[in-house]
Design an enzyme around this catalytic site. Structure first.
Site, PDB file in Angstrom:
ATOM      1  N   ASP A  26       0.992  -1.241   0.094  1.00 25.20           N
ATOM      2  CA  ASP A  26      -0.184   0.106   0.065  1.00 25.20           C
ATOM      3  C   ASP A  26       0.746   1.287   0.000  1.00 25.20           C
ATOM      4  O   ASP A  26       2.189   1.006   0.253  1.00 25.20           O
ATOM      5  CB  ASP A  26      -1.045   0.047   1.028  1.00 25.20           C
TER       6      ASP A  26
HETATM    7  C1  NOJ Z   1      -3.956   4.069  -0.033  1.00 24.22           C
HETATM    8  C2  NOJ Z   1      -5.130   3.075   0.309  1.00 24.22           C
HETATM    9  O1  NOJ Z   1      -5.092   2.327   1.430  1.00 24.22           O
HETATM   10  C3  NOJ Z   1      -5.294   2.110  -1.147  1.00 24.22           C
HETATM   11  O2  NOJ Z   1      -6.186   1.274  -0.969  1.00 24.22           O
HETATM   12  C4  NOJ Z   1      -5.252   2.601  -2.348  1.00 24.22           C
HETATM   13  O3  NOJ Z   1      -5.194   1.705  -3.164  1.00 24.22           O
HETATM   14  C5  NOJ Z   1      -3.900   3.424  -2.536  1.00 24.22           C
HETATM   15  N1  NOJ Z   1      -3.864   4.518  -1.625  1.00 24.22           N
HETATM   16  C6  NOJ Z   1      -3.547   3.948  -3.770  1.00 24.22           C
HETATM   17  O4  NOJ Z   1      -4.398   5.252  -4.096  1.00 24.22           O
END
Ligand code: NOJ
Length: 752
Positions: free
Chosen positions: A290
């Site tokens: 993430d």
């Molecule tokens: C953080 C989020 O937790 C995740 O779900 C998302 O896909 C990413 N950012 C990218 O935007």
């Protein structure tokens, strides 16, 4: 000798520039990848494991980003495998061109984006869609999202989020399928099928991501990014099954999560990523971290610095680093120091290349870059009609005293109150990166479109100032402008529709709440209006379950309208005026008060379930144990009755059973019922919940029509995971419940 070496090098170099294309022409997918891998330098391999956030205007690096020049250089030197947040055919084509034409091996980028509930045309937020329980529509909605996103150059979505959550305080419940593992698993499968289709190499399908692996939905006290600390039974039986189902559906990628689970940050969790996902489950795609989660292992107190984070994440099986810069800066050094074997790097790269190959990017890196498609397939009428269908079916009727709903069209004097009624942005909800503000139909427009006369009183301001993704939502706590007008108008109205709830960005990532009532002055306004007019229909637009206890006691009709996307207002109006008979059922329990959270139907019984006259049983002294509205609950403009539950054992050895039940539409309008089947495994070596959903069916019945529904159960529904993660079946008594909600009492018990 030196000249000879130089010549060989130059020839190899020239050959390699066109290599990707040539290899694609001649070899099987596995051969192509192996040949490519054999030609890659360590920098290029690590490059494939790097994902950068968008830094790109259509012609080149965006000047506003400090490090964009460096990132651009990395594109040219083949040190980037993927970017996120770059979209639009022109942007994608130009960026892809740099990589394909200027980097040594020309390995195409994969373009990722959060395509969560549509792209420019928005479906209801995922939690709302889940209230439809309609797997075909949910799949179609993901299909539509894939069509639009791929038409804008995207080939990878960071969806579906399959985190089960029992905590409405957590803002990201809007992005999931709710509290139940059986429903959540079925929906996860439908979404993967929708995004990826049957043919990943087609131009209108994209790679999907199961996220967040794992237990992100169990953030303590609902505070986003907080620690998760759950037992093995919950891990195996509640958290993991939707992820496993995604692997079975052939999902291309996984994303790990921000949280620590039982002391280990998910990004550095070897057990979850290497042993379970890639090992036991045989997942052959790749895992992306993430955003910055490798780096965050330093704050978690797990990595001592970014280099250590790179070592821990890569060793644990996290293949691609999203925006931590851990791999680009340190992974080579880590490999050279022997802290991670080269085979593991090769394994990650192989996985990433394989997905690029599956998407057909080696055959045509520009296959998603068709300007005509971008013009015709995005935000078109067909897509807008499609999202209306699912929006209508996502609405849940929570209360309808004396059949005050549907509203008779000849009702003279209808007043609509609440700023959300005119809001064309909030209904789009959170996670709407590709969409434009003001593109949803408002409730007022929806009513207009039906040709109904009404007057509108703004009533209460929900938010002040501009609200966008970056700015925090400011709740208006003091400005009562419009109160007086609303109250005066309400006093003389035949009927008042109050549209209250949350602003579109009051749920979603980072939007945890400790209070689950209406933000700002809305509750106060509701109570004051109720003093002058009892005929109120409350429309609740929220990204999560809210506490509606006062409303339930004082307001005759309540409609849960979530955030329904581009056609929100049309869908709401169609339910209010009876064009659509509501058929949604709650995918999450609605608490009576925040103190009950986490609240969920499939709880364990405890040793003191009560009730009894003594105080020593598992309860609250100031609140009931029950939710206000349970999981699976939802009313209709007609009545359904269940009767004649009948169970047959169809295979004694394999423990297969058939459950028949009669269902009748008793009212005078056609309707849809979501018929549900629950089980209770009475005695087991690991205590089982008092009820578990194990089947559901949609029954569309004409007024007066009856049908017999048949549910089939086998060991896969009747068994469970033990605390070692083995799926087992244990003989004994099972109580089988059937009904229109998780609080159904209709049951029969069998011995298996
Ligand atoms: C953080 C989020 O937790 C995740 O779900 C998302 O896909 C990413 N950012 C990218 O935007």
């Amino acid at each position: 000798m030196r000249i000879l070496t130089l010549l060989v090098f130059i020839l190899t170099f020239i050959g390699c520039n066109k290599n990707v294309q040539k290899i694609a022409d001649t070899k099987s997918p596995t051969d192509r990848i192996e040949i490519l891998l054999s030609k890659m330098t360590i920098e290029e391999k690590i490059g494939q494991m790097v994902q950068y956030n968008g830094f790109w205007d259509s012609t080149g690096p965006a000047p506003s980003e400090g490090d964009s020049k460096k990132k651009y250089e990395h594109l040219r030197t083949g040190q980037v495998g993927s970017v996120l947040n770059v979209s639009g055919v022109e942007n994608v084509r130009n960026m892809q061109k740099v990589v394909v034409e200027e980097s040594r091996l020309g390995i195409p980028l994969i373009f990722g984006l959060d395509v969560i509930h549509g792209h420019k045309t928005l479906s209801p937020i995922p939690l709302a869609e889940s209230a439809s329980w309609d797997l075909e529509l949910i799949e179609a909605s993901a299909r539509m999202a894939a069509k639009e996103a791929t038409a804008r150059g995207i080939n990878w979505t960071f969806a579906p989020m399959v985190d089960i959550s029992r905590d409405a305080r957590w803002g990201r419940v809007m992005e999931g399928a709710g509290e139940d593992v059986f429903l959540g698993t079925a929906i996860a499968r439908a979404r993967v099928r929708g995004f990826q289709g049957n043919d990943l190499s087609a131009t209108n399908t994209l790679a999907a991501t199961a996220k967040h692996f794992a237990a992100y939905g169990f953030a303590e006290s609902g505070r986003d990014y907080n620690t998760a600390d759950i037992g093995t039974s919950t891990l195996y039986n509640v958290v993991l099954p939707p992820f496993k189902a995604c692997v079975e559906e052939g999902i291309c990628t996984f994303m790990n999560s921000f949280n620590v689970l039982n002391g280990i940050p998910a990004t550095g969790d070897k057990f979850l990523q290497r042993e379970l996902l890639k090992g036991k489950w045989n997942f052959d795609g790749f895992i992306v971290s993430d955003w910055g989660s490798a780096n965050e292992m330093i704050d978690h107190g797990y990595a001592k610095d970014l280099k250590h984070a790179a070592e821990l994440a890569a060793n644990a099986g996290s293949d691609m680093d999203m925006e931590s810069y851990a791999y680009i800066k340190h992974l080579k050094e880590v490999v050279e120091e022997g802290k991670i074997p080269m085979e593991l790097i090769d394994d990650s790269v192989r996985r990433i290349l394989k997905i690029k190959e599956k998407l057909g990017l080696f055959d045509d890196p520009y296959k998603y870059c068709d300007i005509d498609r971008e013009k015709t397939q995005v935000f078109n009428q067909e897509n807008k009609d499609e999202v209306l269908e699912i929006a209508k079916k996502s609405i849940v009727l929570l209360k309808n005293e004396n059949n005050i709903l549907p509203i008779k069209k000849d009702q003279q004097n209808i007043l609509v109150i609440g700023e959300l009624a005119a809001d064309k942005t909030s209904p789009l909800g959170s996670w709407r990166i590709g969409s434009d503000d003001n593109t949803a139909t408002s409730v007022l427009e929806g009513i207009d479109n039906l040709g109904i006369d009404y007057h509108f009183s703004n009533g209460v301001k929900l938010v002040e100032g501009n609200v966008d993704f970056i700015n925090e939502v400011k709740i208006n706590e003091s400005d009562k402008t419009g109160f007086e007008e609303a109250i005066t108008n309400a006093a003389s109205a035949d009927l008042v529709i109050m549209v209250l709830g949350e602003h579109g960005f009051q749920s979603g990532e980072g939007r945890s709440r400790t209070k689950l009532g209406f933000p700002g002055l809305q509750q106060e306004l509701l109570e004051q209006i109720a003093e002058v007019n009892k005929n109120i229909i409350l429309v609740n637009m929220s990204g999560r379950p809210l506490v509606l206890t006062w409303a339930d006691e004082n307001i005759p009709a309540i409609v849960q309208a979530w955030q329904l996307g581009t056609r929100s207002g049309d869908a709401i109006a169609s339910v209010l005026f009876g064009e659509q008979n509501p058929c949604g059922k709650l995918p999450m329990s609605f608490p009576r008060s925040v103190g009950q959270v986490p609240i969920y139907y499939n709880k364990l019984n405890t040793g003191r379930p009560g009730p009894n006259e003594l105080v020593f049983w598992s309860h609250y002294i100031d609140e009931s144990n029950d939710p206000l509205y349970p999981f699976g609950y939802g009313l209709s403009y007609t009545d359904f009755t269940y009767s004649n539950v009948n169970i047959q054992i169809t295979d004694t050895l394999k423990h297969e059973i058939k459950v028949n039940v009669d269902l009748k539409n008793n009212g005078d309008v056609d309707g849809r019922e979501v018929a549900q089947l629950y089980i209770r495994d009475k005695v087991a070596s690991v205590s089982r919940p008092i009820k578990e959903l194990k089947g559901f069916q949609l029954a569309d019945l004409k007024a007066g029509e009856s049908t017999t529904l048949t549910f089939k159960l086998s060991e896969s529904e009747l068994g469970f995971y033990d605390n070692n993660g083995n799926f087992i079946f244990e003989s004994g008594e099972f109580e089988i419940f059937v009904g229109g909600s998780s609080d159904t009492k209709m049951s029969k018990t069998i011995e298996l």
